[in-house]
Structure formats: C-alpha cells, structure tokens
Design a protein around this motif. Sequence first.
Motif, short mmCIF file in Angstrom:
data_model
loop_
_atom_site.label_atom_id
_atom_site.label_comp_id
_atom_site.label_asym_id
_atom_site.label_seq_id
_atom_site.Cartn_x
_atom_site.Cartn_y
_atom_site.Cartn_z
N HIS A 37 0.29 3.89 1.73
CA HIS A 37 -0.12 4.67 2.90
C HIS A 37 0.74 4.37 4.14
CE1 HIS A 37 -3.69 5.93 0.69
NE2 HIS A 37 -3.86 4.67 0.35
N HIS A 38 0.76 5.34 5.04
CA HIS A 38 1.35 5.20 6.38
C HIS A 38 2.80 4.77 6.34
CE1 HIS A 38 -2.76 4.76 8.65
NE2 HIS A 38 -2.78 5.73 7.75
N HIS A 72 -0.76 9.89 13.64
CA HIS A 72 -2.16 9.87 13.26
C HIS A 72 -2.88 8.71 13.94
CE1 HIS A 72 -1.75 12.15 9.17
NE2 HIS A 72 -1.13 12.77 10.17
N THR A 101 0.85 -1.19 0.00
CA THR A 101 0.00 0.00 0.00
C THR A 101 0.88 1.24 0.00
OG1 THR A 101 -0.08 0.24 2.41
CG2 THR A 101 -1.70 -1.22 1.42
N ARG A 104 1.04 4.00 14.93
CA ARG A 104 0.20 3.89 13.74
C ARG A 104 0.85 4.56 12.53
NH1 ARG A 104 -4.32 6.53 11.21
NH2 ARG A 104 -5.68 5.00 10.19
N ASN A 105 0.97 5.88 12.57
CA ASN A 105 1.62 6.59 11.47
C ASN A 105 2.30 7.84 12.02
OD1 ASN A 105 2.43 7.27 8.87
ND2 ASN A 105 0.51 8.31 8.36
N ARG A 163 -1.94 -3.13 10.41
CA ARG A 163 -1.83 -2.53 11.73
C ARG A 163 -1.41 -3.50 12.82
NH1 ARG A 163 -8.20 -0.94 11.99
NH2 ARG A 163 -9.07 -2.92 12.74
N PRO A 198 -6.79 6.69 13.91
CA PRO A 198 -7.72 6.41 12.80
C PRO A 198 -8.72 7.56 12.71
CG PRO A 198 -8.24 5.04 14.71
CD PRO A 198 -7.05 5.85 15.08
N ASP A 207 -12.45 3.07 13.75
CA ASP A 207 -12.18 2.86 12.34
C ASP A 207 -12.97 3.87 11.52
OD1 ASP A 207 -11.03 1.73 10.12
OD2 ASP A 207 -11.41 -0.32 10.78
N TYR A 208 -12.52 4.12 10.27
CA TYR A 208 -13.21 5.08 9.41
C TYR A 208 -14.63 4.65 9.10
CZ TYR A 208 -8.52 6.95 8.84
OH TYR A 208 -7.27 7.48 9.08
N PHE A 210 -1.05 0.91 6.92
CA PHE A 210 -2.50 1.03 6.85
C PHE A 210 -3.22 -0.31 6.96
CE2 PHE A 210 -6.67 1.77 4.89
CZ PHE A 210 -7.08 2.86 5.62
N ASN A 211 -2.92 -1.24 6.07
CA ASN A 211 -3.59 -2.54 6.07
C ASN A 211 -2.89 -3.56 6.96
OD1 ASN A 211 -5.55 -1.67 4.29
ND2 ASN A 211 -4.48 -2.43 2.47
#
Length: 372
Positions: A149-150, A236, A147, A218-219, A174, A238, A263-264, A171-172
């Motif tokens: 991300h992050h 960051h 990914t 996390r990030n 965690r 979630p 979660d989002y 991201f995916n």
Amino acid sequence: MKSNHKIIQKISMSLYLIIASTMTFAETQPKQYKVSTVVENLKFPWSIAFLPNKDMLITERGGSLRVVRDGKLLEQKVSGLPDIYVEGPAGLFDVVLDPNFAVNQKLYISYSGGSASDNYVEVISATLQDMSLQQTKVIFTGSSRNTPHHHGARMTFLPDNTLLITSGDGFNFRDQAQSLDSMLGKVLRINTDGSIPKDNPFIGQANVRPEIYTYGHRNPQAILVSKSKKVWLHEHGPKGGDELNLVKSGTNYGWPAITYGMDYSGAVVSPFTTAKGMEQPITYWVPSIAPAGMTEYQGNIFPQWQGDLFIAALAGKSVRRLSLDGEKVVKQETMLADRKQRIRDIRTGPDGYIYVLTDSINGELLKISPAQ
C-alpha cells in the motif's frame, strides 16, 4: 409555545424551499460537456501518456504497457518491462515522456519492485522502439517496506528537466514521513540519469536522504507543474483529510503530525490540524474523495476552463473541477458522478480534449468533449 413552533415551521419550510430550488437550478443547468468511450477492456489502467505520433500509452497495474492507436486498443503489448511486484494496489504505475522525447524516444516508468516482504518504488528510463522498451536502466529505488500500500509513484518534470517522484508512507510506516533518513512519505528529486541534483534542499546534511525535495506526505497520487510553473500535488488522507498542496522545496507538509482526517478505526491520528513549520493544504476534503490523477487544463476546446485543475476521484467516483484565483480554490464542480465509476487518471490531450481512465477490471478510456 405554539406561536414559536409555527415560526420554526415557517423558517424550516423556507429553508427547504431555498435548498430545493438551488438543487433544481443546479440539476437543470445544461452540461458543457459530453462523455464518450474511446476503448474498453483495460485491466485496472493507471496512467496515460501521449506520443507525438498521436498514439497513447496506458499502463495497467497488473504489469502491462498498452498502446491506443487511432482509437483502438492494440492487442500487442509493449515488451521489455522489468519484473514487477503485483499485489493489491501495488504494480505498474506511472509513465511520463522525456521533455526531449521527440528526439531521444526516452520515457520513464514507475512500478513496485521487490517482493511482499521487501518492496519499494522503482523507476526505470528506457527508449521506446516500435513496441519494445530498449536501453532500460533503473534510475531510482525507494525505501523498503513490507506492505503493498501507499506507493505514491507519480512523476513530473520541473522546468529544469529534473524529475520529481512521489513516494507514499507505506501505510504502516507513517512516522517515517517525518523522518529525513527515509524516502517514505516524500517528494523526491533526481536527474534523469539517477544522480542527485546539487541544489536539492537537504544536500550535505548528516543522516538525511539527499533525494528528498519535500516531506510529511501520506500517499501522493498526482503531481504536475502548471503553466505558471507552480507544482501542484494531492494526496490521500486517512478517513477524511485528503489534501491539495503546493509543493515548495524543503517544506514539511505535516503528515502524520497534523491532519484533517482520522484513522479508519475512528481513532485520532493527531489532535492537531496546524503546527509551526508545517505547511497547510490549499484545500482538503472531508469526507475523503480519494484523489487520483490530476491535470491542469490548457487546451483550446474548453476556453472557459483555462487554468482549472481537474482531479480524478476513486472513492468519490467522479471528477472534481477546481477553479482557481491564484493559489486559492474559489469553486468546485463535481463531474461524471452519474457514471458511478472509480476514476484513476485524468489528462489533457494534445488535441485539447480531456481523457479519463476508470479504475476497474473492465477499465475504460473516456473522452470529455463539448456538449455541442
């Protein structure tokens, strides 16, 4: 019943007047600062570094290293960067100078390497010679993910000149933030030649990455060493639960086992906000502000802000000034919110002014100076 209703009305009106007068007071307070634009036309700028000759280096996420000289953005870009995987938030990230840069001209650059199906945080060392990177060497390659991300990818030096590198959870992935055989969701510590310091907290343990300094992140989007040698980091969450943490060697910061966010989708990441053996944040933000860069002010231009932390906010479209009493946040001020710009990085310049990067295809380098 009517009597009770009138009492409630009076109480409500009193509360309204108190809140309204407080808001008016806050709005009418004269600003201690003004904001000016130094340069424009930066493409998603990410990080700033200040050179001894008063030039500024600025990374652009799309893969360019730019120079600001005498208040102007040079058209020529610094050459010699490696191949960079650029997609969404992945790309060119941080640039930091070697503690002995004035002598060795050495710097360190983080970026996302690899491809869409196999990418990772990578760090190079290089020497800056005119407008070119020379003697480039890969000194760190993180764990793989698929990914963009992050990535984390912020860096800072400890007083012993070892390098800390933040690494997001991909991201995916965690759950890997809690796994000591993965470098995702960690703060990592290396020597500047890429070797592992012998006093890292998990050295010699089976099935544990020796680079790991802390875990359960996390990030992490900023990390710095304060004047008092505290290591501050923010990351960051979630949906909610962004955190400001103090980094302590060998410590577990809890993600995703504990969190103040969800979660989002609205689903619960964890029902727990605390757990034995897991560190609590110094402060957290709900809803999220999406913290990005950070600086501790130690200049002479704003003596009233000495020791304050300034945090860039992407989703919050502002800068947060945090006043501290030791390790406790005692006050927060929101700055630059009237500009409605995503803020990516914030740094204290050697001249004592505060410099800010806006996160946009038409990004700006801003300067915060006294109002008068």
